[in-house]
Design a protein around this motif. Structure first.
Motif, PDB file in Angstrom:
ATOM      1  N   GLY A  15       0.727  -1.264   0.092  1.00 46.75           N
ATOM      2  CA  GLY A  15      -0.014  -0.017   0.060  1.00 46.75           C
ATOM      3  C   GLY A  15       0.791   1.341  -0.139  1.00 46.75           C
ATOM      4  N   GLY A  16       1.988   1.078   0.100  1.00 49.79           N
ATOM      5  CA  GLY A  16       3.055   2.228   0.284  1.00 49.79           C
ATOM      6  C   GLY A  16       3.524   2.649  -1.058  1.00 49.79           C
ATOM      7  N   SER A  17       4.301   3.820  -0.905  1.00 52.00           N
ATOM      8  CA  SER A  17       4.951   4.410  -2.447  1.00 52.00           C
ATOM      9  C   SER A  17       6.363   4.331  -2.273  1.00 52.00           C
ATOM     10  CB  SER A  17       4.289   5.781  -2.397  1.00 52.00           C
ATOM     11  OG  SER A  17       2.765   5.632  -2.392  1.00 52.00           O
ATOM     12  N   ASN A  83       2.803   3.669  -6.739  1.00 53.71           N
ATOM     13  CA  ASN A  83       1.746   4.030  -5.673  1.00 53.71           C
ATOM     14  C   ASN A  83       1.386   2.361  -5.427  1.00 53.71           C
ATOM     15  OD1 ASN A  83       2.314   7.045  -5.283  1.00 53.71           O
ATOM     16  ND2 ASN A  83       0.978   7.277  -6.832  1.00 53.71           N
ATOM     17  N   SER A  84       0.401   2.520  -4.359  1.00 58.45           N
ATOM     18  CA  SER A  84      -0.301   1.173  -3.816  1.00 58.45           C
ATOM     19  C   SER A  84       0.506  -0.173  -4.463  1.00 58.45           C
ATOM     20  CB  SER A  84      -1.686   1.478  -4.832  1.00 58.45           C
ATOM     21  OG  SER A  84      -2.363   2.377  -4.687  1.00 58.45           O
ATOM     22  N   LEU A  85       1.624  -0.166  -3.619  1.00 61.09           N
ATOM     23  CA  LEU A  85       2.483  -1.188  -4.112  1.00 61.09           C
ATOM     24  C   LEU A  85       1.866  -2.511  -3.188  1.00 61.09           C
ATOM     25  CD1 LEU A  85       5.952   0.760  -3.470  1.00 61.09           C
ATOM     26  CD2 LEU A  85       5.464  -0.603  -5.520  1.00 61.09           C
ATOM     27  N   LYS A  86       2.268  -3.442  -4.243  1.00 61.59           N
ATOM     28  CA  LYS A  86       1.902  -4.830  -3.558  1.00 61.59           C
ATOM     29  C   LYS A  86       3.166  -5.895  -3.579  1.00 61.59           C
ATOM     30  CE  LYS A  86      -2.196  -4.422  -6.878  1.00 61.59           C
ATOM     31  NZ  LYS A  86      -2.659  -4.878  -8.151  1.00 61.59           N
ATOM     32  N   PRO A  87       3.047  -6.736  -2.654  1.00 58.14           N
ATOM     33  CA  PRO A  87       4.258  -7.862  -2.567  1.00 58.14           C
ATOM     34  C   PRO A  87       4.571  -8.412  -3.974  1.00 58.14           C
ATOM     35  CG  PRO A  87       2.560  -8.053  -0.942  1.00 58.14           C
ATOM     36  CD  PRO A  87       2.110  -7.114  -1.814  1.00 58.14           C
ATOM     37  N   ASP A  88       3.660  -8.402  -4.846  1.00 63.59           N
ATOM     38  CA  ASP A  88       4.151  -8.777  -6.220  1.00 63.59           C
ATOM     39  C   ASP A  88       5.020  -7.809  -7.025  1.00 63.59           C
ATOM     40  OD1 ASP A  88       0.982 -11.000  -7.182  1.00 63.59           O
ATOM     41  OD2 ASP A  88       2.695 -11.144  -6.063  1.00 63.59           O
ATOM     42  N   ASP A  89       4.998  -6.823  -6.556  1.00 63.36           N
ATOM     43  CA  ASP A  89       5.848  -5.719  -7.172  1.00 63.36           C
ATOM     44  C   ASP A  89       7.313  -5.941  -6.676  1.00 63.36           C
ATOM     45  OD1 ASP A  89       3.295  -3.300  -6.661  1.00 63.36           O
ATOM     46  OD2 ASP A  89       3.921  -4.397  -8.414  1.00 63.36           O
ATOM     47  N   THR A  90       7.620  -6.655  -5.866  1.00 66.63           N
ATOM     48  CA  THR A  90       9.029  -6.991  -5.228  1.00 66.63           C
ATOM     49  C   THR A  90       9.697  -7.665  -6.427  1.00 66.63           C
ATOM     50  OG1 THR A  90       8.267  -7.430  -3.077  1.00 66.63           O
ATOM     51  CG2 THR A  90      10.697  -8.502  -3.822  1.00 66.63           C
ATOM     52  N   ALA A  91      10.848  -6.877  -6.667  1.00 69.83           N
ATOM     53  CA  ALA A  91      11.795  -7.278  -7.844  1.00 69.83           C
ATOM     54  C   ALA A  91      12.989  -6.181  -7.781  1.00 69.83           C
ATOM     55  CB  ALA A  91      11.020  -7.064  -9.032  1.00 69.83           C
ATOM     56  N   LEU A  92      14.084  -6.521  -8.474  1.00 64.84           N
ATOM     57  CA  LEU A  92      14.934  -5.674  -8.822  1.00 64.84           C
ATOM     58  C   LEU A  92      14.689  -4.839 -10.163  1.00 64.84           C
ATOM     59  CD1 LEU A  92      17.858  -5.089  -8.200  1.00 64.84           C
ATOM     60  CD2 LEU A  92      18.836  -7.055  -9.702  1.00 64.84           C
ATOM     61  N   TYR A  93      14.611  -3.641 -10.029  1.00 62.61           N
ATOM     62  CA  TYR A  93      14.228  -2.651 -11.217  1.00 62.61           C
ATOM     63  C   TYR A  93      15.484  -2.356 -11.794  1.00 62.61           C
ATOM     64  CZ  TYR A  93       9.456  -2.907  -9.489  1.00 62.61           C
ATOM     65  OH  TYR A  93       8.013  -3.136  -9.092  1.00 62.61           O
ATOM     66  N   TYR A  94      15.530  -2.284 -13.135  1.00 60.96           N
ATOM     67  CA  TYR A  94      16.251  -1.911 -14.212  1.00 60.96           C
ATOM     68  C   TYR A  94      15.883  -0.659 -14.908  1.00 60.96           C
ATOM     69  CZ  TYR A  94      18.613  -6.376 -13.301  1.00 60.96           C
ATOM     70  OH  TYR A  94      19.243  -7.631 -12.357  1.00 60.96           O
ATOM     71  N   CYS A  95      16.688   0.358 -15.085  1.00 63.14           N
ATOM     72  CA  CYS A  95      16.560   1.340 -16.028  1.00 63.14           C
ATOM     73  C   CYS A  95      17.324   1.066 -17.366  1.00 63.14           C
ATOM     74  CB  CYS A  95      17.219   2.689 -15.124  1.00 63.14           C
ATOM     75  SG  CYS A  95      16.946   4.015 -16.338  1.00 63.14           S
ATOM     76  N   THR A  96      16.601   1.623 -18.345  1.00 64.85           N
ATOM     77  CA  THR A  96      17.222   1.363 -19.790  1.00 64.85           C
ATOM     78  C   THR A  96      17.138   2.857 -20.504  1.00 64.85           C
ATOM     79  OG1 THR A  96      17.191   0.165 -21.599  1.00 64.85           O
ATOM     80  CG2 THR A  96      15.118   0.757 -20.622  1.00 64.85           C
ATOM     81  N   GLY A 112      21.152  -0.081 -16.453  1.00 65.35           N
ATOM     82  CA  GLY A 112      21.876   0.032 -15.108  1.00 65.35           C
ATOM     83  C   GLY A 112      22.006  -1.317 -14.410  1.00 65.35           C
ATOM     84  N   ARG A 113      22.412  -1.230 -13.276  1.00 60.89           N
ATOM     85  CA  ARG A 113      22.645  -2.476 -12.582  1.00 60.89           C
ATOM     86  C   ARG A 113      21.508  -2.758 -11.693  1.00 60.89           C
ATOM     87  NH1 ARG A 113      29.044  -2.322 -10.520  1.00 60.89           N
ATOM     88  NH2 ARG A 113      30.140  -2.073 -12.466  1.00 60.89           N
ATOM     89  N   GLY A 114      20.546  -1.754 -11.641  1.00 60.90           N
ATOM     90  CA  GLY A 114      19.417  -2.234 -10.956  1.00 60.90           C
ATOM     91  C   GLY A 114      19.261  -1.643  -9.312  1.00 60.90           C
ATOM     92  N   THR A 115      18.039  -1.345  -8.967  1.00 67.47           N
ATOM     93  CA  THR A 115      17.687  -1.009  -7.541  1.00 67.47           C
ATOM     94  C   THR A 115      16.614  -1.861  -7.001  1.00 67.47           C
ATOM     95  OG1 THR A 115      17.095   0.729  -6.203  1.00 67.47           O
ATOM     96  CG2 THR A 115      16.076   0.740  -8.378  1.00 67.47           C
ATOM     97  N   GLN A 116      16.764  -2.409  -5.984  1.00 68.12           N
ATOM     98  CA  GLN A 116      15.861  -3.542  -5.345  1.00 68.12           C
ATOM     99  C   GLN A 116      14.746  -2.888  -4.706  1.00 68.12           C
ATOM    100  OE1 GLN A 116      16.101  -6.793  -5.479  1.00 68.12           O
ATOM    101  NE2 GLN A 116      14.076  -7.052  -4.242  1.00 68.12           N
ATOM    102  N   VAL A 117      13.422  -3.402  -5.150  1.00 68.08           N
ATOM    103  CA  VAL A 117      12.370  -2.754  -4.444  1.00 68.08           C
ATOM    104  C   VAL A 117      11.672  -4.098  -3.791  1.00 68.08           C
ATOM    105  CG1 VAL A 117       9.824  -2.029  -4.850  1.00 68.08           C
ATOM    106  CG2 VAL A 117      11.754  -0.977  -6.111  1.00 68.08           C
ATOM    107  N   THR A 118      11.488  -4.086  -2.424  1.00 70.70           N
ATOM    108  CA  THR A 118      10.823  -4.970  -1.685  1.00 70.70           C
ATOM    109  C   THR A 118       9.532  -4.434  -0.981  1.00 70.70           C
ATOM    110  OG1 THR A 118      13.208  -6.200  -1.294  1.00 70.70           O
ATOM    111  CG2 THR A 118      11.275  -6.760   0.200  1.00 70.70           C
ATOM    112  N   VAL A 119       8.578  -5.305  -1.104  1.00 65.25           N
ATOM    113  CA  VAL A 119       7.153  -4.845  -0.501  1.00 65.25           C
ATOM    114  C   VAL A 119       6.598  -5.887   0.177  1.00 65.25           C
ATOM    115  CG1 VAL A 119       4.909  -4.053  -1.031  1.00 65.25           C
ATOM    116  CG2 VAL A 119       6.461  -3.494  -2.780  1.00 65.25           C
ATOM    117  N   SER A 120       6.688  -5.638   1.447  1.00 66.46           N
ATOM    118  CA  SER A 120       6.253  -6.689   2.574  1.00 66.46           C
ATOM    119  C   SER A 120       4.643  -6.678   2.903  1.00 66.46           C
ATOM    120  CB  SER A 120       6.814  -6.147   3.810  1.00 66.46           C
ATOM    121  OG  SER A 120       6.541  -4.957   4.279  1.00 66.46           O
ATOM    122  N   SER A 121       4.059  -7.697   3.165  1.00 60.59           N
ATOM    123  CA  SER A 121       2.742  -7.782   3.110  1.00 60.59           C
ATOM    124  C   SER A 121       2.390  -7.471   4.710  1.00 60.59           C
ATOM    125  CB  SER A 121       2.277  -9.265   2.669  1.00 60.59           C
ATOM    126  OG  SER A 121       2.968 -10.208   3.539  1.00 60.59           O
TER     127      SER A 121
END
Length: 121
Positions: A15-17, A83-96, A112-121
């Motif tokens: 639910g966070g951002s 916004n409205s982040l879900k646990p399924d959004d957890t991933a390493l996010y890469y920019c191109t 890029g090398r990526g930035t980690q996004v972790t969404v807890s339930s």
């Protein structure tokens, strides 16, 4: 050469951002498309969102209405507001960035090398 560097990932509750940023640097003449992909453990890398230099956007169905991509052409920077982040959004996010440099005669795709996004339930 072109360097692409992401920032802004982290741990957030469902639910966070978060807002991701990505800057491209180097001997760049022009960038046409910038965007974000993500890869979760055990899954293939998938498109999240893309934006052209003119501001046209494309989103994955799974993030439409929740994520927003924007771009500052002068700063060679792209942002992803999530916004409205879900646990399924957890991933390493890469920019191109698809760019042409002073030493090339055609566009190349840089990551890029990526930035980690972790969404807890």
């Amino acid at each position: 050469q072109v360097e692409v560097v992401e920032s802004g990932g982290g741990l957030v509750q469902a639910g966070g951002s978060l807002r991701l940023s990505c800057v491209a640097s180097g001997s760049i003449l022009s960038i046409n498309v910038m965007g974000w992909y993500r890869q979760a453990p055990g899954k293939q890398r998938e498109l999240v969102a893309l934006i052209t230099g003119g501001g046209s956007t494309n989103y994955a169905d799974s993030v439409k209405g929740r994520f927003s991509i924007s771009r500052d052409n002068g700063k060679k920077t792209v942002y992803l507001k999530m916004n409205s982040l879900k646990p399924d959004d957890t991933a390493l996010y890469y920019c191109t960035a698809r760019a042409i440099t002073t030493t090339q005669d055609s566009f190349g795709t840089y990551w890029g090398r990526g930035t980690q996004v972790t969404v807890s339930s």
